[in-house]
Design an enzyme around this catalytic site. Structure first.
Site, PDB file in Angstrom:
ATOM      1  N   GLY A  91       0.633   5.867   4.091  1.00  0.00           N
ATOM      2  CA  GLY A  91      -0.572   6.701   4.166  1.00  0.00           C
ATOM      3  C   GLY A  91      -1.804   6.069   3.558  1.00  0.00           C
ATOM      4  CG  HIS A  98      -6.916   3.801  -3.831  1.00  0.00           C
ATOM      5  ND1 HIS A  98      -6.904   2.876  -2.806  1.00  0.00           N
ATOM      6  CD2 HIS A  98      -6.577   4.977  -3.273  1.00  0.00           C
ATOM      7  CE1 HIS A  98      -6.585   3.475  -1.678  1.00  0.00           C
ATOM      8  NE2 HIS A  98      -6.365   4.757  -1.931  1.00  0.00           N
TER       9      HIS A  98
END
Ligand code: 5GP
Ligand code: ZN
Length: 112
Positions: A91, A98
């Protein structure tokens, strides 16, 4: 010049709401928040994924430490969730590692 959006944010070339910054790590508010608190904690230096950044254990521990501290500050005793989407099936839509910090509502499991 890098075309990476998060490199541009780290360089100050694209505006973002920065909530934390040190020499190696920057944390910003997510543009499209999925919870009352939704932060993104990332290295200033570019790594595509967490698997790439894991070559530098001190960096990945700094990412987790900053994300955990912000999660505790925002989520308090109610807790928080850290998410690192990795690769297309994981995803990940922005190819600069991050850590999502989500807090302020009850999370569900399993994730979609
Ligand atoms: P991913 O899907 O890669 O795990 O997460 C990327 C995140 O970056 C998404 O939650 C998205 O809302 C956020 N995002 C994408 N572009 C920008 C931007 O220009 N500024 C900020 N602050 N967040 C962004
Ligand atoms: Zn980058």
């Amino acid at each position: 010049m890098s075309e990476c959006i998060f490199c541009k944010i780290a360089a100050g070339e694209i505006r973002a709401a920065v909530v934390y910054r040190d020499d190696r790590v920057i944390a910003i508010e997510d543009l499209n928040p999925q919870a009352p608190t939704h932060l993104l904690v990332m290295p200033v230096a570019h790594y595509d994924t967490l698997a790439d950044a894991a070559e530098d254990g001190r960096l990945t521990s700094a990412l987790v430490a900053v994300a955990s501290r912000l999660g505790r500050e925002r989520g308090g005793a109610r807790g928080f969730r850290l998410v690192v989407n990795t690769g297309p099936q994981g995803g990940q839509t922005v190819g600069h590692v991050h850590v999502h910090v989500l807090a302020g509502r009850a999370m569900t499991w399993p994730p979609g």
